[in-house]
Design a protein around this motif. Sequence first.
Motif, PDB file in Angstrom:
ATOM      1  N   PRO A   1      14.652   8.978  23.116  1.00 36.26           N
ATOM      2  CA  PRO A   1      14.555   9.289  24.545  1.00 36.26           C
ATOM      3  C   PRO A   1      15.959   9.575  25.110  1.00 36.26           C
ATOM      4  O   PRO A   1      16.940   9.001  24.645  1.00 36.26           O
ATOM      5  CB  PRO A   1      13.984   8.025  25.165  1.00 36.26           C
ATOM      6  CG  PRO A   1      13.544   7.163  24.046  1.00 36.26           C
ATOM      7  CD  PRO A   1      14.221   7.633  22.809  1.00 36.26           C
ATOM      8  N   GLN A   2      16.024  10.453  26.064  1.00 33.74           N
ATOM      9  CA  GLN A   2      17.295  10.804  26.706  1.00 33.74           C
ATOM     10  C   GLN A   2      17.248  10.408  28.170  1.00 33.74           C
ATOM     11  O   GLN A   2      16.216  10.542  28.821  1.00 33.74           O
ATOM     12  CB  GLN A   2      17.531  12.322  26.630  1.00 33.74           C
ATOM     13  CG  GLN A   2      17.844  12.822  25.262  1.00 33.74           C
ATOM     14  CD  GLN A   2      19.347  12.950  25.048  1.00 33.74           C
ATOM     15  OE1 GLN A   2      20.157  12.456  25.803  1.00 33.74           O
ATOM     16  NE2 GLN A   2      19.704  13.628  23.981  1.00 33.74           N
ATOM     17  N   SER A   3      18.389   9.964  28.685  1.00 31.75           N
ATOM     18  CA  SER A   3      18.541   9.713  30.109  1.00 31.75           C
ATOM     19  C   SER A   3      19.466  10.774  30.674  1.00 31.75           C
ATOM     20  O   SER A   3      20.554  11.012  30.144  1.00 31.75           O
ATOM     21  CB  SER A   3      19.143   8.323  30.354  1.00 31.75           C
ATOM     22  OG  SER A   3      18.257   7.319  29.924  1.00 31.75           O
TER      23      SER A   3
ATOM     24  N   ARG B   1      16.826  10.522  35.275  1.00 30.86           N
ATOM     25  CA  ARG B   1      15.562  11.074  34.806  1.00 30.86           C
ATOM     26  C   ARG B   1      15.496  10.801  33.313  1.00 30.86           C
ATOM     27  O   ARG B   1      16.426  11.105  32.591  1.00 30.86           O
ATOM     28  CB  ARG B   1      15.530  12.586  35.074  1.00 30.86           C
ATOM     29  CG  ARG B   1      14.312  13.291  34.531  1.00 30.86           C
ATOM     30  CD  ARG B   1      14.323  14.759  34.906  1.00 30.86           C
ATOM     31  NE  ARG B   1      15.429  15.498  34.321  1.00 30.86           N
ATOM     32  CZ  ARG B   1      15.432  16.046  33.108  1.00 30.86           C
ATOM     33  NH1 ARG B   1      14.384  15.894  32.302  1.00 30.86           N
ATOM     34  NH2 ARG B   1      16.465  16.728  32.677  1.00 30.86           N
ATOM     35  N   LYS B   2      14.410  10.189  32.891  1.00 31.78           N
ATOM     36  CA  LYS B   2      14.260   9.861  31.467  1.00 31.78           C
ATOM     37  C   LYS B   2      13.278  10.835  30.835  1.00 31.78           C
ATOM     38  O   LYS B   2      12.254  11.149  31.422  1.00 31.78           O
ATOM     39  CB  LYS B   2      13.808   8.423  31.298  1.00 31.78           C
ATOM     40  CG  LYS B   2      14.841   7.458  31.865  1.00 31.78           C
ATOM     41  CD  LYS B   2      14.590   6.050  31.460  1.00 31.78           C
ATOM     42  CE  LYS B   2      15.610   5.169  32.152  1.00 31.78           C
ATOM     43  NZ  LYS B   2      16.486   4.510  31.273  1.00 31.78           N
ATOM     44  N   GLU B   3      13.656  11.295  29.662  1.00 33.44           N
ATOM     45  CA  GLU B   3      12.846  12.279  28.957  1.00 33.44           C
ATOM     46  C   GLU B   3      12.679  11.835  27.512  1.00 33.44           C
ATOM     47  O   GLU B   3      13.655  11.509  26.847  1.00 33.44           O
ATOM     48  CB  GLU B   3      13.573  13.627  29.015  1.00 33.44           C
ATOM     49  CG  GLU B   3      12.784  14.796  28.536  1.00 33.44           C
ATOM     50  CD  GLU B   3      13.560  16.087  28.739  1.00 33.44           C
ATOM     51  OE1 GLU B   3      14.128  16.571  27.736  1.00 33.44           O
ATOM     52  OE2 GLU B   3      13.617  16.576  29.884  1.00 33.44           O
ATOM     53  N   SER B   4      11.436  11.802  27.076  1.00 34.36           N
ATOM     54  CA  SER B   4      11.195  11.479  25.672  1.00 34.36           C
ATOM     55  C   SER B   4      10.468  12.656  25.054  1.00 34.36           C
ATOM     56  O   SER B   4       9.527  13.190  25.608  1.00 34.36           O
ATOM     57  CB  SER B   4      10.390  10.195  25.524  1.00 34.36           C
ATOM     58  OG  SER B   4       9.169  10.313  26.192  1.00 34.36           O
TER      59      SER B   4
ATOM     60  N   THR C   1      23.621  14.086  30.327  1.00 33.79           N
ATOM     61  CA  THR C   1      23.054  12.978  29.568  1.00 33.79           C
ATOM     62  C   THR C   1      24.060  11.834  29.519  1.00 33.79           C
ATOM     63  O   THR C   1      25.261  12.026  29.753  1.00 33.79           O
ATOM     64  CB  THR C   1      22.717  13.389  28.123  1.00 33.79           C
ATOM     65  OG1 THR C   1      23.926  13.687  27.433  1.00 33.79           O
ATOM     66  CG2 THR C   1      21.743  14.552  28.079  1.00 33.79           C
TER      67      THR C   1
END
Length: 112
Positions: free
Chosen positions: A66-68, A58-61, A27
């Motif tokens: 949200p995390q990258s 990759r982005k995750e929410s 991250t």
Amino acid sequence: MEELDPLLHQPLRTQLVAFLAGAGEQTFSDLKRQLGVSDGNLDAHLKKLLAADYVAVRKESGNGRPQSFFVLTPRGLAALNDYVRALQRLLPLAGSSDALPAGLPGRRLAAD
């Protein structure tokens, strides 16, 4: 003379790419903590590596912020390997005391 990849020749980018090569996907917060850099500094270097396709994001929410997640691409790994090989070609032969400049530890001077 051997030409070094100017993108990887910047110390923080070298550390960043080498860290990702060993650690895998990380991250933004993990990279910031491991490398000891500010948000702005890390962001600027990641943008350059992303533009060169040395790193992918990759982005995750989910629940919360949200995390990258950043990962070294095959192109980035190849560039790192090429960079390391180029540095090795510039260095004296490993283990050869004759290859060290005079006055450095391990090199015997003519008067010795």
